[in-house]
Design a protein around this motif. Sequence first.
Motif, PDB file in Angstrom:
ATOM      1  N   ASP A  35      51.563  45.023  42.259  1.00  8.60           N
ATOM      2  CA  ASP A  35      50.725  44.230  41.342  1.00  8.60           C
ATOM      3  C   ASP A  35      51.465  42.968  40.878  1.00  8.60           C
ATOM      4  OD1 ASP A  35      49.230  43.278  39.051  1.00  8.60           O
ATOM      5  OD2 ASP A  35      48.340  45.272  38.874  1.00  8.60           O
ATOM      6  N   LEU A  70      42.403  38.781  38.243  1.00 10.45           N
ATOM      7  CA  LEU A  70      42.820  39.881  37.374  1.00 10.45           C
ATOM      8  C   LEU A  70      42.962  41.144  38.225  1.00 10.45           C
ATOM      9  CD1 LEU A  70      40.283  39.166  34.488  1.00 10.45           C
ATOM     10  CD2 LEU A  70      42.682  38.460  34.571  1.00 10.45           C
ATOM     11  N   THR A  71      43.591  42.147  37.638  1.00  9.94           N
ATOM     12  CA  THR A  71      43.985  43.336  38.402  1.00  9.94           C
ATOM     13  C   THR A  71      42.808  44.158  38.933  1.00  9.94           C
ATOM     14  OG1 THR A  71      46.092  43.455  37.288  1.00  9.94           O
ATOM     15  CG2 THR A  71      45.237  45.533  38.166  1.00  9.94           C
ATOM     16  N   PHE A  72      41.880  44.531  38.058  1.00  6.08           N
ATOM     17  CA  PHE A  72      40.808  45.420  38.520  1.00  6.08           C
ATOM     18  C   PHE A  72      39.892  44.751  39.544  1.00  6.08           C
ATOM     19  CE2 PHE A  72      40.210  49.721  36.477  1.00  6.08           C
ATOM     20  CZ  PHE A  72      41.563  49.887  36.237  1.00  6.08           C
ATOM     21  N   ASN A  92      38.629  42.819  33.928  1.00  4.78           N
ATOM     22  CA  ASN A  92      39.322  44.017  33.430  1.00  4.78           C
ATOM     23  C   ASN A  92      38.552  44.587  32.244  1.00  4.78           C
ATOM     24  OD1 ASN A  92      41.415  43.804  35.272  1.00  4.78           O
ATOM     25  ND2 ASN A  92      42.823  42.770  33.851  1.00  4.78           N
ATOM     26  N   GLU A 141      39.645  57.145  40.283  1.00  7.39           N
ATOM     27  CA  GLU A 141      39.334  58.313  39.441  1.00  7.39           C
ATOM     28  C   GLU A 141      37.836  58.483  39.231  1.00  7.39           C
ATOM     29  OE1 GLU A 141      42.016  58.548  35.937  1.00  7.39           O
ATOM     30  OE2 GLU A 141      43.049  56.912  36.961  1.00  7.39           O
ATOM     31  N   TYR A 155      45.767  57.964  36.489  1.00  8.67           N
ATOM     32  CA  TYR A 155      46.724  56.879  36.254  1.00  8.67           C
ATOM     33  C   TYR A 155      47.664  57.196  35.096  1.00  8.67           C
ATOM     34  CZ  TYR A 155      48.801  52.364  35.446  1.00  8.67           C
ATOM     35  OH  TYR A 155      49.720  51.356  35.286  1.00  8.67           O
ATOM     36  N   LYS A 157      51.005  55.121  33.720  1.00 10.67           N
ATOM     37  CA  LYS A 157      51.932  53.993  33.888  1.00 10.67           C
ATOM     38  C   LYS A 157      53.392  54.443  33.883  1.00 10.67           C
ATOM     39  CE  LYS A 157      52.484  49.328  32.143  1.00 10.67           C
ATOM     40  NZ  LYS A 157      51.752  48.206  31.585  1.00 10.67           N
ATOM     41  N   TYR A 186      50.300  52.590  44.323  1.00 16.73           N
ATOM     42  CA  TYR A 186      50.231  51.429  43.422  1.00 16.73           C
ATOM     43  C   TYR A 186      51.466  51.353  42.516  1.00 16.73           C
ATOM     44  CZ  TYR A 186      48.872  48.741  39.296  1.00 16.73           C
ATOM     45  OH  TYR A 186      48.857  47.832  38.268  1.00 16.73           O
ATOM     46  N   ASP A 191      54.260  43.091  37.781  1.00 17.16           N
ATOM     47  CA  ASP A 191      53.285  42.493  36.856  1.00 17.16           C
ATOM     48  C   ASP A 191      53.773  42.666  35.416  1.00 17.16           C
ATOM     49  OD1 ASP A 191      50.322  41.512  36.515  1.00 17.16           O
ATOM     50  OD2 ASP A 191      50.542  43.174  35.111  1.00 17.16           O
ATOM     51  N   HIS A 195      54.863  39.610  32.870  1.00 18.98           N
ATOM     52  CA  HIS A 195      54.179  39.374  31.591  1.00 18.98           C
ATOM     53  C   HIS A 195      55.165  39.452  30.419  1.00 18.98           C
ATOM     54  CE1 HIS A 195      49.937  39.287  32.674  1.00 18.98           C
ATOM     55  NE2 HIS A 195      50.067  40.368  33.411  1.00 18.98           N
ATOM     56  N   HIS A 341      48.265  35.385  34.626  1.00 18.35           N
ATOM     57  CA  HIS A 341      47.400  35.021  35.762  1.00 18.35           C
ATOM     58  C   HIS A 341      45.975  34.993  35.257  1.00 18.35           C
ATOM     59  CE1 HIS A 341      46.619  39.388  35.903  1.00 18.35           C
ATOM     60  NE2 HIS A 341      47.894  39.474  35.586  1.00 18.35           N
TER      61      HIS A 341
HETATM   62  P1  AMP Z   1      46.420  42.796  34.185  1.00 15.30           P
HETATM   63  O1  AMP Z   1      46.068  42.735  32.749  1.00 15.30           O
HETATM   64  O2  AMP Z   1      45.342  42.226  35.049  1.00 15.30           O
HETATM   65  O3  AMP Z   1      47.759  42.235  34.442  1.00 15.30           O
HETATM   66  O4  AMP Z   1      46.482  44.343  34.539  1.00 15.30           O
HETATM   67  C1  AMP Z   1      47.677  45.012  34.885  1.00 15.30           C
HETATM   68  C2  AMP Z   1      47.679  46.379  34.269  1.00 15.30           C
HETATM   69  O5  AMP Z   1      46.637  47.168  34.839  1.00 15.30           O
HETATM   70  C3  AMP Z   1      48.936  47.164  34.561  1.00 15.30           C
HETATM   71  O6  AMP Z   1      49.898  46.978  33.555  1.00 15.30           O
HETATM   72  C4  AMP Z   1      48.478  48.586  34.631  1.00 15.30           C
HETATM   73  O7  AMP Z   1      48.956  49.350  33.558  1.00 15.30           O
HETATM   74  C5  AMP Z   1      46.954  48.519  34.572  1.00 15.30           C
HETATM   75  N1  AMP Z   1      46.398  49.377  35.609  1.00 15.30           N
HETATM   76  C6  AMP Z   1      46.621  49.301  36.921  1.00 15.30           C
HETATM   77  N2  AMP Z   1      45.973  50.267  37.605  1.00 15.30           N
HETATM   78  C7  AMP Z   1      45.334  51.001  36.689  1.00 15.30           C
HETATM   79  C8  AMP Z   1      44.490  52.152  36.748  1.00 15.30           C
HETATM   80  N3  AMP Z   1      44.184  52.720  37.921  1.00 15.30           N
HETATM   81  N4  AMP Z   1      43.988  52.633  35.592  1.00 15.30           N
HETATM   82  C9  AMP Z   1      44.274  52.036  34.412  1.00 15.30           C
HETATM   83  N5  AMP Z   1      45.061  50.947  34.284  1.00 15.30           N
HETATM   84  C10 AMP Z   1      45.593  50.435  35.397  1.00 15.30           C
END
Ligand code: AMP
Length: 402
Positions: A35, A70-72, A92, A141, A155, A157, A186, A191, A195, A341
């Motif tokens: 990530d 973004l991540t999701f 997200n 999930e 998940y 962390k 993952y 990331d 941050h 980002h």
């Molecule tokens: P972002 O805010 O876009 O940088 O998101 C990154 C955060 O997404 C990471 O710090 C993770 O803790 C969280 N993350 C990643 N995968 C999952 C997941 N499957 N379920 C919940 N949170 C997640």
Amino acid sequence: MNRRTFLCSVTLALSVAVSCARPAPAPILILVSFDGFRAVDIDRLPVPNLRALAARGVRAKALIPSFPLLTFPNHYTLVTGLYPEHHGIVGNVIVDPSFPERFSMSAKTAKDPRWWGGEPIWVTAIRQGRRAATMFWPGSEVAIGGVRPTFTVPYDKKMPSADRVTQVLTWLALPEDQRPSFVSLYFEEIDSASHDHGLETPEMTAAATHLDAALGQLEAGVTRLGLDDRTTIVVASDHGMAPLSKDRVIFLDDDIDVSTVDIVESTALLELWPKDGDVDRLYRELHGRHPQLAIYRREETPDWLHYRDNPRIPSIVGIPDEGWAVMTHARFERKFDPATHGWDSSHPALHALFVAAGPAVRRGVVVEPFANVHVYDFLCAVLKLTPAPNDGNPAVTRAFLR
Ligand code: AMP
Ligand code: ZN
Ligand code: ZN
């Protein structure tokens, strides 16, 4: 030999031949996410295993993320081949005007299948008779289309990287009739370090060292299991990162009364819903205020962002120039990361990583940047699966294969 005895011996010979010619074991694909790993960092960070993997396979100069960065949204694009506007994970945090509760990546609501459109690769695999395991991945999930991964882990962390790899190797060590064909893996460490501490910091270097060691552990484990000749490893990221500065901040509450809006996203991307539904008023208040902040109505976002065609996209979208932030004073006081980002993918620092190596992949090839909607078709090609309809084009990655 009478006719009857002759027929029996032919039948017997055929059935022996059929039972000897067992189908070839299914290909195995491990999709690894680092990530937040920037495309440029493969040459800058201490990641010898990643560079060696790239030398044995295909490496893209960059993987272009989908908007929003973004991540999701991007993890789900990687596994569905759909733009966020088509798979529905448009952020997200998501507000759907027809659902009572909002989506938030760490909340229970994120596990409601109503949010998740399209068909992720693990569902494609299972529907075509394979098994699939997820060592974390956004969406893993959730029972998407009524299907969950064959093996999955909720998940957490805090789960150490080495334990994640050990779990993957435990699944791969299962007997052939239980062994997964697709596995996700993952890691959020780059990331989080970027941050929290910023880019080009000792913390980021340490995170890269850990992840590269995890990749080494994974490769050694695959070799130990004798699965090298059927395993492809893809290492990708969802987006890159760029630095922020306290000197480059636009304060939203200097321009508008923030009690009149629902702020879904801020900092490197601004997303607002006016509480009274008066989009035109909000647009007039913000548009043209700052040369460093482009403001769009949802229907007017640039074509190339593919970010219009979904009622979940907030009615006002703002994109600051790279390195600029937009937020409230309260948010600024509460948390101001040194790097983040969310800006659009016209900035190379925001470009993501793509490396793939395995028996079907060409060796030592560097390819031009390509959009991450094409990754799903590539994964399906490696796994010999028929892809679900998606926004990618299999021709983009065909030349990556032998
Ligand atoms: P972002 O805010 O876009 O940088 O998101 C990154 C955060 O997404 C990471 O710090 C993770 O803790 C969280 N993350 C990643 N995968 C999952 C997941 N499957 N379920 C919940 N949170 C997640
Ligand atoms: Zn991310
Ligand atoms: Zn992040």
